[in-house]
Structure formats: structure tokens, C-alpha cells
Design a protein around this motif. Structure first.
Motif, short mmCIF file in Angstrom:
data_model
loop_
_atom_site.label_atom_id
_atom_site.label_comp_id
_atom_site.label_asym_id
_atom_site.label_seq_id
_atom_site.Cartn_x
_atom_site.Cartn_y
_atom_site.Cartn_z
N LEU A 228 1.07 -1.44 -0.24
CA LEU A 228 0.20 -0.06 0.04
C LEU A 228 0.73 0.98 0.19
O LEU A 228 0.51 2.54 -0.65
N ARG A 229 1.68 1.43 0.65
CA ARG A 229 2.97 2.44 0.77
C ARG A 229 3.46 2.37 -0.99
O ARG A 229 4.07 3.79 -1.45
N ALA A 230 3.78 2.10 -0.96
CA ALA A 230 4.39 1.56 -2.85
C ALA A 230 3.31 2.27 -3.80
O ALA A 230 3.39 3.32 -4.57
N ASP A 236 0.80 9.58 -6.11
CA ASP A 236 0.60 10.91 -5.83
C ASP A 236 1.93 11.35 -7.41
O ASP A 236 1.08 13.08 -7.86
N ARG A 237 3.00 10.56 -7.42
CA ARG A 237 4.34 11.35 -8.68
C ARG A 237 2.27 10.99 -10.29
O ARG A 237 2.65 12.08 -10.55
N ALA A 238 2.21 10.29 -9.94
CA ALA A 238 1.24 9.86 -11.97
C ALA A 238 0.16 11.35 -11.19
O ALA A 238 -0.04 12.38 -12.40
N ALA A 410 -4.81 8.28 -5.32
CA ALA A 410 -3.67 8.80 -4.69
C ALA A 410 -4.68 8.69 -3.07
O ALA A 410 -3.54 8.23 -1.92
N GLN A 411 -5.47 9.36 -3.05
CA GLN A 411 -6.49 10.23 -1.89
C GLN A 411 -6.36 8.16 -1.00
O GLN A 411 -5.68 8.27 0.04
N SER A 412 -7.26 7.55 -1.84
CA SER A 412 -7.09 6.11 -0.58
C SER A 412 -6.53 5.01 -0.52
O SER A 412 -5.86 4.48 -0.16
N ALA A 413 -5.05 5.47 -1.78
CA ALA A 413 -4.35 4.58 -0.84
C ALA A 413 -3.30 5.18 0.22
O ALA A 413 -2.90 4.55 1.07
#
Length: 800
Positions: A228-230, A236-238, A410-413
Motif C-alpha cells: 500500500l505504501r508503494a 501521487d507521482r502520477a 492517490a487519496q485512497s491509497a
């Protein structure tokens, strides 16, 4: 033949086909239930005794068992302390456990896993209580027909498990968090040991389950947390790369193209509204212009609906001129006529004005048409501008959609990675410090007294169940009982009064009073003397004073010796209940024949052997003892039982008198004690035409002769059901008394017998319930209760 009104003694005028129906009140219902219990009491008591005996036998033979109970508490505070996500409510108050959680723990305590652990710990597969080495006869028989598998440790374990779960009881105590665990065994020590072992096995199973769950959760969460961290970092980068690629700058969450699209859409709405308004004005005016044949008044009304026409000075002036000319035309038409030249000129002017108004409306219509074309052009222009704006915003919108998806991912992750981190920390904590959610608050101890069988409860249940079963049996017997047993039964069935209820008498009853005969007969003589006026003159003197007719009555052609104890019962036992009941028949007959000099009363029954002969003979003796001139006739030609009892040696009787073979006085027999006259029936052979004999004119003349000689003519008739002889006597008999055998004659039999002889029903003055069992009758008569108890009769010297 004298006519008697038997309705004087009727309880109601209801026909036998429609028996009277009583409306039972609540009190009557209670009395009916009480009477049902009283008359069926032996069967109810017998049923209760049988049930109690079976229950007592079970209690004595059943094996005693002991029950030990342990109590567990589901501690919600421990659960809340270890569960950080639901440790407290927003107000700082612990959230209580729900009922489903406690019920789930109850099911865990009853599970096979806990039971198998107890079996293993206590080695119950070798305990004699669970695995018996003795072979019963039933199991031996079963082995002969069914092949059984050899006993293995697995099969023994399943047998012990089944027995353990059968004797185990786990339940929640009311709505609390306390769970009671009870085990029943033949050994008190073993029951306590198994109960405590089950509680201990439950704790061990809970701890092991929590440890294993926490361990598996921690391992899985650790791996999942890395993934999940990865994923959060990649998301975020996308988002950042996509914004840079498509030159998207966030200005409050709304793009410029979106604002332009909203404004153009509003303008298009306004343009469409204007076009629709122009179209409506033009269509309205066109419809007015197209209808040239309409009335002028309708035309002016329609013109008034056109807004611009109201503001047009030309139309207003023309309209006014038209109205003035119209008024003048109407006035001149009345003065000079409709064909006058001046009137015709005015009409021509009016047509010209109307044409001018129409031309002015066409000019306004052209203006409306121009406005409509302008509105349509404006709408088309706005529509084209909107289409262009939409085309321009499509690319930007697509990019924005992709951007929102990337940002959401990104927020869900990130949120999922944070949640998994918290769960991982909680799992590590629970794995380090495992604790159960329950604790033992009461240890099971060996009971001092057995719990099974529950003797008092079983006996009480047997008494209650036996009482209900006995009442059901009694009610069933009572419902199937279709015989006449009470006065109300007879009265409701026939609609006439029940004149008397006579007890059953027999040779033993009559023999018991023979020692008192001299004293009783002396008392009867005193009563007769008083009835004769107190002069104490002999019966022969009284007879002589009556004249020639009385002399004929007393002249005896033969003596009547009543030797049968039953037939003499009213003489031998004048204070008996039976005699008193016969006297009540006399009182009823006196009321019915109050205005008649001579009374002819017939006694019959529905079936043979109901006692009509005994009742008729006893009634005749009561009348004779009272000083009346009475003749008793045996008219049962088919079966003259009365003659066989009173005059077995008679050689002539009713048949000979009717046939003219002998005179009436020669055939009569008299009792020297009561002066009762008896006309027997001597039947040497069976007579087939007995009904024709009774309906003959000779029989009628004989009855008329008896009416002249006697005050009372008592006729013993044949029963109704077997033969039809009684139907032939309706012209000879003034009234009938129907004798019904108590507890034997069924309702349907009586109803059918009277239905076959409808001519007799109106002549029946009442019924007599004969051969009644007084002790049983007290239990059947709801309304009279203890009316028939002997103690009431003993107060007046009755000897029953």
C-alpha cells in the motif's frame, strides 16, 4: 269422548321436531360444567389416578441425576480496552456488547471443539457412564438384524460427544452478560468436574483463537502495508505528471471552459423562450385572419387577445366607428326597414371598416412574422456558439476526469495505508498480550441432591394433565350420551312437562318393607276414611248409598289378588320416594281433567320394558286408595304383561267383552283392599289385527260403558315403536302419559316414535322418567342440584 287440554301442563308449545333451546347464561354454563364433572367424576378420578400412578412409577424407576452449574461473565471492558477502534463512544461511554455477541459465545460453549477438548482432557471414552460394557437385550436384538461396525476410538469419541452435548445446557441468564453452564450426570462429582472443564476449555480455546488470529493478521498486514505504501507513492507521482503534461492549473476546482459553457447554455434557454413567444403571437394572429366568416363580435373578442392590437390607434378608431355604424344600422332598420337605401349604405360602410381592420391585422401579422424570423436566427446563433464551446471543452473535460481519477486513487491509497498501519500496531499488541473476553464467576460444585427426576413437578403435571384428560374423556362420554337423564332433557325434547321422576324399584326394595305392612295399611285406611268425609263408614255402605250404578261397580265377578311385590309397592311403601312420585302424576292428571267427570288416561312408552305397566298399575292403585272408582285395563294385546302380573289365571277379559262373549261385570276383577277394578286381556293365540280391534266400534262402546261406571279409566297400552296399536286409540283416550326409561331410551327413538304418530302428541299431558338411579341423577340434573338427596326425604319419614 271428552276433550282434554294438555297444554295446561306443557312447558312450551314447541313440537317434538323442534325441541326448545335454552339460552344458557354464564351461571348456567358454570352449573353445566359442574354437573358434567359430578356425573363423570369416577372416570375423571380414574384417569387422574392412572396418570399419577404412571408418574409415580416413573419417578421410582428413573435413574437419579445430578446437575452442576458454573457461571461465566462476558467482560465487555476487556474487549473495549483491546479494541482501539471501538474503545469508547464520542461521549466517552463504553459501547455495550449486543445480544448476538453473547449468543455467539453460548454457541461456542456448545461447540464440538470445546466438547472434544473436555473428552480428551478427562479421558471420557473410558468412563463407564459414557461407554457401558453391559449389553442390553435391545442392543442384542438389533445386532441380529443390523450389522454393527467394530468399536474404534473414533466411533467411541462420537458416542461420548453425543451424550456429552445431550446432557449439557448452556443459556444466557436473562438479558445480562452472564452465561450459565450446567451439566447433568449420574455422578455428582463427575458433573461438577465436567462443568468446570468445559469452562476451562472455552477459555483456552478463546486464547488460542485470539493468538492465532492476531498472528495471521500481523503477518498479512505487514506484507500488505508495504504494497500500500508503494501504491500511494506511485499514485501521487502520477497526479503531478498528468497536471504538468496537460497544463492543468487548479483555480478553485472549476475550469474556464466550464464557466463559458454554463453562460452559453443560459443564453440558449432565453433565446428558445423568445422564439416560442414570437411563434405563439404569430400563430394566434394567423388563426384570426384565416377565419373570415366569423361574427364581428367574436372577431373583436379575438382581436382583444392580440396585445399589439390593443395598442394600435388605427384598429381602435376603426373599431369605434364600426360600433357606431352598427348601432345606427340597428336603429334605422327599425325605423325604415332593412332594405332602405340608407341602411344599405351603412352596411357597406361597415364592410369597408371591417376590411380595413383586417388589413391592419395583416400588417401586424407581417411584423410578428419578422420578429419570429429574428428570434429563430438568434436561437440558431446561440446554438452554434454552444456547440462550439462544447467542442472546445471536451478535451479539457476528458483531461480533468482522468486527473480526478488519479487524485482519488492517490487519496485512497494514502488512507488505506494509514488504516493498515493502525491495524498492524493493534495486531502486534494483541499478539503480545492475549486475553479472553470472559471470566469464571462461579465454580461448579458437586450437588447434594439429585435434580432428576423432579418428583413434585412430575406428580403435579400428572395431576393437571390427568384432570384435563379425564375432563376430555368425561366430555366425550357425555357428548356421546344420547339418552334421557333429566327432567330438562325430557321437557326440551317433547315440549311437555315431566310429571315425575320415579326411582328404580325391585324385589329387594319391596321385601324390605313387608314387616311394616300392617301399620302402613292401617294408616292408608285412616286416609281413605278422611277422604270419605270422616264418617268412617264401610266401603260397602258408601257403595250402597250411590244407588244402582254404584252397586254395579262393587258387584265383583272375581277377586284380584296383587301378589307381585313391584305391583304392590305403592301399597306396601306409601312413604317411599316412588309412591310420592306417582302421587305427583295424580296431581298433574287432576289438573288436566279438572272439569271432567270421567277421565280416560293411557300409559305408553317408546320401547318395551320401560316400566309403563308398573307406572299405570301403581297410578291406578293411588287413585283407588284415594277413594276414586278406578278401572285398570290391559290394552297391550300383543304382550299383556299387566295381566300376567295381576291375573295370571284369568280366563276372560277385554277381548271377550268387546267381542260380546261375556258381559263387562263378569270380566272385571277387583282388589278387595283398594276396590281397584281390573280388566285383563287373555290372549290364547297371537293376534295380528290388534290395531283394528282397538279401533273398532265395539271397543268404543266398551270404553263408553267404562266411562259411565268409573271415575278413572287407566289404560296400559303397547309401546309406540314396535307396533301401531296406540295410534288406533286416539279417539278412545282423553290423554296420554309417556313413560321413558331413565338412562336407556335415546332421544332419536322417542322423536321418531312420535313423528310416526303425530296424532298423539297434542294429547300427551306429560312424561314420566322411570327407573331412575337417584344417586346418579343428582349428578346429571344441573338445575335441581341436590334435589334428589335422600336426606331431604328422611326428614318426612320416607323409607328409601
Amino acid at each position: 269422548m271428552l276433550q282434554v287440554d294438555p297444554k295446561a301442563l306443557r312447558s312450551s308449545p314447541t313440537a317434538p321436531e323442534q325441541p326448545q333451546r335454552e339460552v344458557l347464561t354464564s351461571q348456567d354454563s358454570l352449573l353445566a360444567v359442574r354437573a358434567l364433572i359430578r356425573r363423570q367424576l369416577p372416570y375423571i378420578v380414574l384417569t387422574v389416578l392412572v396418570c399419577v400412578t404412571l408418574a409415580a412409577a416413573y419417578c421410582m424407576t428413573a435413574q437419579k441425576k445430578y446437575t452442576s452449574t458454573a457461571a461465566l461473565l462476558i467482560d465487555s471492558r476487556k474487549t473495549q480496552m483491546l479494541n482501539q477502534q471501538s474503545s469508547s463512544s464520542p461521549l466517552g461511554v463504553d459501547t455495550p456488547l449486543d445480544s448476538a455477541t453473547v449468543d455467539s459465545q453460548v454457541e461456542i460453549l456448545k461447540s464440538e471443539k470445546v466438547a472434544l477438548a473436555v473428552i480428551k482432557d478427562l479421558d471420557l471414552i473410558h468412563n463407564p457412564e459414557f461407554v457401558s460394557t453391559e449389553t442390553s437385550w435391545l442392543s442384542s436384538v438389533m445386532k441380529l438384524f443390523f450389522a454393527s461396525e467394530p468399536s474404534t476410538e473414533r466411533t467411541l469419541t462420537r458416542v461420548v460427544l453425543s451424550q456429552l452435548q445431550r446432557n449439557l445446557t448452556v443459556k444466557r441468564k436473562a438479558l445480562s452478560y452472564v452465561i450459565e453452564l450446567s451439566y447433568k450426570s449420574r455422578d455428582s462429582e463427575l458433573s461438577a468436574q465436567i462443568a468446570n472443564s468445559i469452562a476451562e476449555a472455552y477459555f483456552v480455546d478463546a486464547l488460542e483463537a485470539k493468538y492465532q488470529a492476531s498472528k495471521r493478521a500481523a503477518s498479512w498486514l505487514q506484507d500488505r502495508l508495504k504494497e500500500l505504501r508503494a501504491q500511494a507513492s506511485a499514485a501521487d507521482r502520477a497526479v503531478a505528471d498528468y497536471k504538468a503534461k496537460n497544463n492543468i492549473v487548479d483555480t478553485g476546482g472549476r475550469l474556464l471552459t466550464e464557466q463559458q459553457l454554463a453562460e452559453t447554455n443560459s443564453a440558449l434557454t432565453i433565446a428558445r423562450a423568445q422564439t416560442a413567444e414570437a411563434q405563439a403571437r404569430y400563430d394566434r394572429l394567423s388563426s384570426i385572419l384565416n377565419d373570415e366568416d366569423r361574427d364581428v363580435n367574436d372577431l373583436f373578442k379575438d382581436i382583444a387577445t392580440v396585445t399589439d392590437s390593443l395598442r394600435n390607434d388605427v384598429i381602435t378608431r376603426l373599431r369605434q366607428q364600426y360600433l357606431d355604424l352598427s348601432a345606427r344600422e340597428a336603429d334605422w332598420s327599425k325605423r325604415y326597414g332593412v332594405q332602405h337605401l340608407a341602411v344599405v349604405n351603412i352596411r357597406n360602410q361597415m364592410r369597408e371598416i371591417r376590411k380595413s381592420i383586417t388589413d391592419e391585422l395583416r400588417r401586424i401579422g407581417e411584423s410578428y412574422k419578422s420578429d419570429l424570423e429574428i428570434a429563430r436566427a438568434r436561437e440558431a446563433s446561440v446554438q452554434a456558439s454552444l456547440r462550439s464551446t462544447i467542442d472546445q471543452s471536451n478535451d479539457t473535460s476528458q483531461a480533468q476526469i482522468v486527473l480526478r481519477d488519479l487524485d482519488s486513487n492517490a487519496q485512497s491509497a494514502r488512507a488505506l495505508a494509514d488504516n493498515f498501519l493502525q491495524l498492524y500496531m493493534l495486531s502486534v499488541q494483541q499478539q503480545s498480550f492475549p486475553q479472553t473476553d470472559a471470566r469464571l464467576i462461579t465454580d461448579a460444585s458437586p450437588p447434594l441432591t439429585p435434580s432428576d427426576p423432579k418428583t413434585m413437578l412430575i406428580i403435579f403435571a400428572a395431576i393437571v394433565g390427568g384432570s384435563l384428560l379425564g375432563f376430555a374423556v368425561g366430555w366425550t362420554r357425555d357428548a356421546l350420551d344420547q339418552v334421557i337423564r333429566t327432567r330438562n332433557d325430557a321437557e326440551s325434547l317433547l315440549g311437555v312437562s315431566c310429571l315425575a321422576v320415579t326411582p328404580k324399584i325391585g324385589g329387594q326394595d319391596a321385601k324390605g318393607v313387608k314387616a311394616h305392612r300392617p301399620t302402613l295399611l292401617g294408616g292408608i285406611g285412616g286416609v281413605i276414611t278422611w277422604l270419605r268425609g270422616g264418617r268412617g263408614e264401610p266401603r260397602s255402605g258408601r257403595a250402597a248409598s250411590r244407588g244402582p250404578a254404584s252397586a254395579d261397580v262393587t258387584a265383583q265377578s272375581g277377586a284380584l289378588m296383587i301378589a307381585d311385590d313391584v305391583m304392590r309397592y305403592v301399597q306396601d311403601s306409601p312413604f317411599s320416594r316412588f309412591t310420592e312420585a306417582v302421587r305427583s302424576i295424580k296431581v298433574a292428571a287432576d289438573i288436566a281433567f279438572m272439569d271432567h267427570k270421567t277421565r280416560v288416561l293411557g300409559f305408553t312408552s317408546a320401547l318395551p320394558n320401560e316400566g309403563k305397566t308398573t307406572i299405570s298399575a301403581s297410578f291406578a292403585q293411588i287413585l283407588a286408595l284415594a277413594g276414586s272408582r278406578v278401572v285398570l285395563i290391559d290394552a297391550d294385546i300383543r304382550n299383556p304383561s299387566l295381566s300376567r302380573s295381576l291375573a295370571p289365571t284369568a280366563t276372560q277379559g277385554l277381548l271377550e267383552v268387546v267381542l260380546g262373549k261375556t258381559d263387562l261385570e263378569s270380566a272385571l276383577l277387583r282388589d278387595p283392599t283398594t276396590q281397584l277394578a281390573f280388566l285383563p286381556t287373555v290372549v290364547p293365540d297371537r293376534i295380528a289385527q290388534s290395531s283394528e280391534f282397538l279401533a273398532s266400534s265395539a271397543m268404543a262402546k266398551t270404553m263408553e260403558a267404562l266411562r259411565e261406571k268409573f271415575d278413572w279409566v287407566i289404560v296400559d297400552l303397547s309401546p309406540l315403536a314396535p307396533v301401531i296399536d296406540v295410534r288406533s286409540t286416539s279417539r278412545l283416550i282423553d290423554a296420554y302419559v309417556l313413560v321413558i326409561e331413565w338412562g336407556r331410551t335415546e332421544r332419536d327413538t322417542i322423536t321418531q316414535a312420535l313423528r310416526d304418530a303425530p296424532m298423539l302428541h297434542d294429547q300427551i299431558i306429560g312424561t314420566v322418567l322411570n327407573k331412575a338411579n337417584i344417586d346418579v341423577l343428582n349428578r346429571y340434573d344441573v338445575h335441581r342440584g341436590n334435589y334428589y338427596y335422600n336426606s331431604y326425604y328422611h326428614r318426612y319419614g320416607y323409607i328409601d
